[in-house]
Design a protein around this motif. Structure first.
Motif, PDB file in Angstrom:
ATOM      1  N   PRO A 201       5.843  -4.373  -7.889  1.00  0.00           N
ATOM      2  CA  PRO A 201       4.801  -3.653  -7.164  1.00  0.00           C
ATOM      3  C   PRO A 201       5.329  -2.331  -6.631  1.00  0.00           C
ATOM      4  CG  PRO A 201       5.752  -5.322  -5.768  1.00  0.00           C
ATOM      5  CD  PRO A 201       6.403  -5.478  -7.122  1.00  0.00           C
ATOM      6  N   VAL A 202       4.421  -1.414  -6.419  1.00  0.00           N
ATOM      7  CA  VAL A 202       4.801  -0.150  -5.803  1.00  0.00           C
ATOM      8  C   VAL A 202       5.034  -0.403  -4.316  1.00  0.00           C
ATOM      9  CG1 VAL A 202       4.049   2.196  -5.303  1.00  0.00           C
ATOM     10  CG2 VAL A 202       3.418   1.106  -7.467  1.00  0.00           C
ATOM     11  N   ASP A 203       6.082   0.194  -3.758  1.00  0.00           N
ATOM     12  CA  ASP A 203       6.337   0.028  -2.328  1.00  0.00           C
ATOM     13  C   ASP A 203       5.188   0.613  -1.514  1.00  0.00           C
ATOM     14  OD1 ASP A 203       8.754  -1.270  -2.535  1.00  0.00           O
ATOM     15  OD2 ASP A 203       9.916   0.579  -2.583  1.00  0.00           O
ATOM     16  N   PHE A 204       4.940   0.034  -0.361  1.00  0.00           N
ATOM     17  CA  PHE A 204       3.902   0.551   0.505  1.00  0.00           C
ATOM     18  C   PHE A 204       4.352   0.466   1.959  1.00  0.00           C
ATOM     19  CE2 PHE A 204       3.060  -3.985   0.166  1.00  0.00           C
ATOM     20  CZ  PHE A 204       2.830  -4.362   1.481  1.00  0.00           C
ATOM     21  N   ARG A 205       3.744   1.278   2.780  1.00  0.00           N
ATOM     22  CA  ARG A 205       4.013   1.285   4.212  1.00  0.00           C
ATOM     23  C   ARG A 205       2.740   1.749   4.901  1.00  0.00           C
ATOM     24  NH1 ARG A 205       8.474   1.626   7.706  1.00  0.00           N
ATOM     25  NH2 ARG A 205       8.161   2.905   9.580  1.00  0.00           N
ATOM     26  N   ALA A 206       2.266   0.986   5.893  1.00  0.00           N
ATOM     27  CA  ALA A 206       1.015   1.322   6.562  1.00  0.00           C
ATOM     28  C   ALA A 206       1.017   0.741   7.971  1.00  0.00           C
ATOM     29  CB  ALA A 206      -0.171   0.791   5.759  1.00  0.00           C
ATOM     30  N   THR A 207      -0.007   1.092   8.735  1.00  0.00           N
ATOM     31  CA  THR A 207      -0.176   0.569  10.088  1.00  0.00           C
ATOM     32  C   THR A 207      -1.324  -0.430  10.100  1.00  0.00           C
ATOM     33  OG1 THR A 207       0.575   2.674  11.026  1.00  0.00           O
ATOM     34  CG2 THR A 207      -0.611   1.167  12.496  1.00  0.00           C
ATOM     35  N   ASP A 208      -1.089  -1.621  10.653  1.00  0.00           N
ATOM     36  CA  ASP A 208      -2.143  -2.630  10.660  1.00  0.00           C
ATOM     37  C   ASP A 208      -3.085  -2.438  11.846  1.00  0.00           C
ATOM     38  OD1 ASP A 208      -0.932  -3.718  12.914  1.00  0.00           O
ATOM     39  OD2 ASP A 208      -0.160  -5.494  11.890  1.00  0.00           O
ATOM     40  N   THR A 209      -4.086  -3.302  11.957  1.00  0.00           N
ATOM     41  CA  THR A 209      -5.100  -3.147  13.003  1.00  0.00           C
ATOM     42  C   THR A 209      -4.555  -3.414  14.404  1.00  0.00           C
ATOM     43  OG1 THR A 209      -5.807  -5.428  12.518  1.00  0.00           O
ATOM     44  CG2 THR A 209      -7.057  -3.643  11.498  1.00  0.00           C
ATOM     45  N   ASP A 210      -3.350  -3.962  14.504  1.00  0.00           N
ATOM     46  CA  ASP A 210      -2.703  -4.144  15.800  1.00  0.00           C
ATOM     47  C   ASP A 210      -1.783  -2.983  16.159  1.00  0.00           C
ATOM     48  OD1 ASP A 210      -3.897  -6.599  16.372  1.00  0.00           O
ATOM     49  OD2 ASP A 210      -2.388  -7.706  15.235  1.00  0.00           O
TER      50      ASP A 210
END
Length: 332
Positions: A201-210
């Motif tokens: 998979p392609v790496d990912f980085r994000a901010t969750d709803t918390d």
């Protein structure tokens, strides 16, 4: 006299459609007296998702528009339909609500091209659809409908054909190298091809709803699932509940993260609270234009990617039953 005639013509043109700098969608559905559906823009021409009310079968929606844009209507049965907007134009929709596949959209060249393509596709098998879309793109490389057709029928199908999509977007770029969104899609497709060929998979980085940072490194189970869903899509919520049952059964051996395509975090949070879903969930309000959705190559709701402890892709876009069977075959 000439001036008077010109002024009269101008007044007539303004009164018969959307004002300059505005775009209007209007129409009438048979077999639908009252109701509502939703509309959003795939390319940022409108913020979030708006509601279109239906009264006596008729409906209308109008918004500011400074450049051509693609709008998507979401119907109560969760089907979607693209409408191509232009400043000062009006798109007129007609059809029977019991057979939305046959709806017609008029008012701009792109809408009429797309209507013709849809009518043709309704009669074709899956392999024939890909060939029809390729022919359509080659004949209309400058059309916004061509880009949408590639996304809808080649990328967003059960098994995406990233190679064919990359080939066709490259062809469109040759015809119009100033389209930044098209260039970004082409670059993304190149990465997705490489990732799928390598089984990773392609790496990912994000901010969750918390408000917490989430990335692929945090998903360290023997089975890891990233699921795409929406509060307005029943099937995707049913899949979340199925995954919740699996998570309860397998615990730390299974890691889960979900991504919502909702326009508003409040809607997805309400659905998560109702179903007591407590794993990380991403909802950045950018819907299909969310970077994390693009980086993972997710293209359908519901959608999913399954990978193992080493990060190798095991499967993608499984049905709820297939997802359960795949998980149990690994963790039994």
């Amino acid at each position: 006299m000439r001036f008077t005639g010109f002024l009269l013509l101008t007044l007539i043109l303004v009164s018969c459609g959307a004002e300059s700098g505005r775009f209007r969608i209007e129409g009438r559905f048979r077999n639908l007296n009252q109701g509502e559906f939703y509309v959003y823009s795939r390319d940022g021409a409108a913020d979030g998702m708006d509601t279109i009310k239906v009264a006596d079968g008729r409906f209308a929606y109008e918004t500011d528009l400074e450049r051509p844009a693609t709008f998507v209507i979401v119907f109560p049965n969760f089907s979607e339909q693209a409408v191509f907007g232009e400043p000062g134009a009006t798109a007129t929709i007609s059809g029977d609500v019991s057979n939305l596949k046959e709806m017609e959209i008029e008012g701009t060249a792109d809408n009429e091209l797309m209507t013709d393509l849809r009518m043709r596709i309704n009669k074709l098998s899956p392999p024939e659809i890909t060939a029809a879309v390729e022919e359509f793109v080659r004949e209309n490389p400058l059309s916004s409908a061509a880009m949408y057709a590639v996304e809808r029928y080649i990328i967003m199908k059960g098994t995406p054909d990233y190679g064919k999509a990359y080939e066709l977007t490259a062809l469109m770029i040759k015809a119009n190298n100033a389209n930044r969104r098209l260039a970004a899609l082409n670059k993304q497709l190149k990465s997705l091809q490489a990732a799928r060929k390598g089984g990773r998979p392609v790496d990912f980085r994000a901010t969750d709803t918390d408000g917490k940072i989430v990335d692929r490194a945090m998903m360290d189970g023997k089975v890891n699932i990233v699921c795409l869903w929406a509060s307005w899509n029943y099937d995707s919520q049913a899949m979340l509940r199925r995954i919740k049952g699996l998570k309860k059964k397998y615990g730390a051996d299974m890691s889960v993260m979900s991504i919502s395509v909702d326009a508003w975090a409040a809607d997805c949070n309400a659905a998560l609270e109702r179903d007591s879903v407590d794993w990380p969930n991403i909802c950045d309000g950018r819907m299909w234009d969310s970077p994390v959705i693009s980086s993972l190559g997710l293209s359908t709701v519901p959608g999913n990617i399954v990978f193992d402890a080493k990060g190798k892709v095991i499967a993608s876009n499984l049905t709820a039953r297939e997802l359960e069977e795949k998980t149990e075959s690994i963790l039994k």
